[in-house]
Design a protein around this motif. Structure first.
Motif, PDB file in Angstrom:
ATOM      1  N   GLU A 346       0.805  -1.239  -0.057  1.00 45.69           N
ATOM      2  CA  GLU A 346      -0.083   0.102  -0.099  1.00 45.69           C
ATOM      3  C   GLU A 346       0.647   1.132  -0.131  1.00 45.69           C
ATOM      4  O   GLU A 346       0.410   2.430  -0.628  1.00 45.69           O
ATOM      5  N   LYS A 347       1.909   1.350   0.931  1.00 48.41           N
ATOM      6  CA  LYS A 347       2.743   2.339   0.864  1.00 48.41           C
ATOM      7  C   LYS A 347       3.539   2.457  -0.605  1.00 48.41           C
ATOM      8  O   LYS A 347       3.488   3.834  -0.931  1.00 48.41           O
ATOM      9  N   SER A 352       3.916   6.558  -0.623  1.00 46.55           N
ATOM     10  CA  SER A 352       4.377   7.105   0.629  1.00 46.55           C
ATOM     11  C   SER A 352       5.658   6.785   0.890  1.00 46.55           C
ATOM     12  O   SER A 352       6.430   5.847   0.445  1.00 46.55           O
ATOM     13  N   THR A 353       6.242   7.678   2.003  1.00 43.11           N
ATOM     14  CA  THR A 353       7.528   7.494   2.589  1.00 43.11           C
ATOM     15  C   THR A 353       7.764   6.063   3.140  1.00 43.11           C
ATOM     16  O   THR A 353       7.175   5.968   4.136  1.00 43.11           O
ATOM     17  N   LEU A 354       8.783   5.416   2.650  1.00 43.62           N
ATOM     18  CA  LEU A 354       9.042   4.100   3.467  1.00 43.62           C
ATOM     19  C   LEU A 354      10.151   4.274   4.280  1.00 43.62           C
ATOM     20  O   LEU A 354      11.185   5.326   4.251  1.00 43.62           O
ATOM     21  N   ASP A 355      10.321   3.233   5.408  1.00 44.05           N
ATOM     22  CA  ASP A 355      11.388   3.690   6.587  1.00 44.05           C
ATOM     23  C   ASP A 355      12.803   3.274   5.634  1.00 44.05           C
ATOM     24  O   ASP A 355      13.722   3.739   6.237  1.00 44.05           O
ATOM     25  N   LYS A 356      12.940   2.475   4.738  1.00 45.93           N
ATOM     26  CA  LYS A 356      13.990   2.151   4.184  1.00 45.93           C
ATOM     27  C   LYS A 356      13.694   1.546   2.796  1.00 45.93           C
ATOM     28  O   LYS A 356      12.409   1.612   2.310  1.00 45.93           O
ATOM     29  N   SER A 357      14.698   1.525   1.992  1.00 50.83           N
ATOM     30  CA  SER A 357      14.449   1.206   0.584  1.00 50.83           C
ATOM     31  C   SER A 357      13.900  -0.235   0.540  1.00 50.83           C
ATOM     32  O   SER A 357      13.940  -1.084   1.273  1.00 50.83           O
ATOM     33  N   LEU A 358      13.174  -0.415  -0.690  1.00 48.80           N
ATOM     34  CA  LEU A 358      12.512  -1.758  -1.047  1.00 48.80           C
ATOM     35  C   LEU A 358      13.726  -2.863  -0.945  1.00 48.80           C
ATOM     36  O   LEU A 358      13.539  -3.809  -0.249  1.00 48.80           O
TER      37      LEU A 358
END
Length: 387
Positions: A346-347, A352-358
Motif C-alpha cells: 500500500e505504501k 508514501s515514504t518508506l522507512d528504508k528502501s525496498l
C-alpha cells in the motif's frame, strides 16, 4: 434430436469414449491444443457425426487448422465441417465488472508461479503468453482498444509489451481486424485499462470461481494429551452478485472488512432487539403469525417489524458467512505475515515514504518483510536476477 420443435442436447467430454451418432450434428467448444486437435481429427476419421461445428475458445493457428483440413480430406468429410469459429472466450466472467483468466490449473498462471526462484525463461514466456491471450480475448469481446499502463521492470511490463504487439498486429490488417466496424463503438479508443499487481484480502484463501473453501477448526477442548488432533470441518461459501456486502467490500483492505462485518453485526442486533422489544410491549411471545395478523391498525409498526424477519434472517446468514470468511482469512494473514506485505504494498502504490528502501527491506533477514511468505518469494526472485 427434435420432437415437435423440442430439441435434446447430449453433452460429452471431448476425450471420453463416444459411440458414433451419424444422423446428429456436433458442436465442439474446445481450446486449440495439440491433444484436442488430434482427438477432433480422430472423430472426423471415425465419422462420428453428421456435421461438425468447431468453436475454439482461443484463435486456432494456421498449422493446426491445416491439420484439421487434412484429416477432413483424408476422411472424405470436408462437406461435413459446417462452420469453424474463433470465439475469443479464453476468460471467465464472474461478475458484471470482474473476470478471471481461463486456466484449468490456476497454479500454472499465478503470482507465485511468476515469482518462483527456479522458473525458467521458457516457463515465464509460456505464462506471459497465456495471460496475454486471455487479455486479448477479453478486449476482443469487449470491443475496446486499451491504453495500457504498467510499472517498469516487472512481469506486468512483459505482459503489456506482448499485449501491445498483439493488438497492433491485429489493427494493422484493416480487412481482418477484430476491432473495426460494428465491433468497436465510438470513443472506445479513449478507454483506460491498467495491469496492476495488487492483492485483495480474499486472495489468501482457497477462492475459485466465486466460491471460497474454508477449513474450520473444531477446537482442542476435551482432547486428551497425545491424541490425534480433531479434523477440521470443510465448508464452502458462494459469493454472488446478490451479496451486497461482498459487492461493496470485495476489494477493500482486510482491516476495513473486519470493521464493516462488526458494524453489520451491530446493526442486525439492533434490529433484532427492536422486534423483541415491540413484541414484548404487545404481550406477544414467540413468533405466532396468527396472533400478529389479528392485531389492530395501531400495531402496524410491530407488524412491519415482524414482516422484516425473513430479511433479517438473510442478513444474519450473510453476516455469519462473512464472519467465518474473515476469521479464516485472519488465520492465513497471521501465518503468512500478509499484513506486513500488504502494508508495504500500500505504501509503495500510494508513493508514501518508506522507512528504508525496498531492496533493503527484502534483504534484511531480521525484518518483518523478509519473514513474510511473499517477501521471501520476492527476495529469491531478486537474487536470481542479480546472479
Amino acid at each position: 434430436l427434435g420432437i415437435r420443435g423440442w430439441f435434446f442436447f447430449l453433452f460429452r467430454l471431448l476425450h471420453s469414449d463416444r459411440d458414433p451418432i451419424p444422423d446428429v450434428p456436433a458442436v465442439y467448444f474446445v481450446m486449440p491444443t495439440e491433444e484436442n486437435i488430434d482427438r477432433m481429427c480422430q472423430d472426423l476419421r471415425n465419422q462420428l457425426y453428421e456435421s461438425y461445428y468447431l468453436n475454439f475458445i482461443s484463435a486456432i493457428s494456421r498449422s493446426k487448422l491445416e491439420d484439421i483440413a487434412n484429416a477432413a480430406i483424408g476422411a472424405n468429410a470436408v462437406a461435413q465441417v459446417a462452420k469453424v469459429f474463433d470465439q475469443y472466450l479464453n476468460f471467465i466472467t464472474l461478475e458484471d465488472d470482474m473476470f478471471v483468466l481461463c486456466n484449468q490449473n490456476k497454479e500454472l498462471v499465478s503470482y507465485r508461479a511468476i515469482n518462483r526462484p527456479d522458473i525458467t525463461d521458457t516457463e515465464m514466456e509460456t505464462i506471459m503468453d497465456t495471460i496475454v491471450d486471455s487479455l486479448f480475448c477479453f478486449f476482443v469481446t469487449l470491443g475496446a482498444i486499451p491504453i495500457i499502463r504498467c510499472s517498469r521492470g516487472t512481469a506486468a511490463e512483459m505482459v503489456a509489451v506482448k499485449l501491445d504487439k498483439k493488438l497492433r498486429e491485429n489493427l494493422r490488417d484493416a480487412r481482418n481486424s477484430l476491432f473495426t466496424g460494428d465491433t468497436l463503438g465510438a470513443g472506445q479508443f479513449s478507454r483506460r485499462f491498467c495491469l496492476p499487481f495488487h492483492h485483495s484480502h480474499i486472495c489468501s484463501t482457497d477462492f475459485h470461481l466465486n466460491r471460497v473453501n474454508l477449513e474450520e477448526s473444531t477446537g482442542t477442548e476435551g482432547t486428551p494429551a497425545g491424541a490425534r488432533p480433531k479434523k477440521k470441518n470443510k465448508k464452502s461459501y458462494d459469493l454472488t452478485a446478490s451479496d451486497k456486502f461482498w459487492q461493496k467490500h470485495k476489494g477493500s483492505p482486510f482491516p476495513e472488512v473486519a470493521e464493516s462485518v462488526q458494524q453489520e453485526l451491530e446493526s442486525y442486533r439492533a434490529q433484532e432487539d427492536e422486534v423483541k422489544r415491540l413484541k414484548s410491549i404487545m404481550g406477544i411471545e414467540g413468533e405466532d403469525e396468527g396472533a400478529i395478523s389479528m392485531l389492530s391498525d395501531n400495531t402496524a409498526k410491530l407488524t412491519s417489524a415482524v414482516s422484516s424477519l425473513p430479511e433479517l434472517l438473510e442478513k444474519k446468514r450473510l453476516i455469519d458467512l462473512h464472519t467465518n470468511v474473515a476469521t479464516a482469512v485472519l488465520e492465513h494473514i497471521k501465518t503468512r505475515k500478509l499484513d506486513v506485505y500488504f502494508e508495504y504494498e500500500e505504501k509503495i502504490m500510494s508513493k508514501s515514504t518508506l522507512d528504508k528502501s525496498l531492496l533493503d527491506m527484502i534483504s534484511d533477514p531480521d525484518g518483518e518483510y523478509f519473514k513474510s511468505e511473499l517477501g521471501v518469494s520476492m527476495l529469491q526472485r531478486c537474487n536470481k536476477h542479480m546472479l
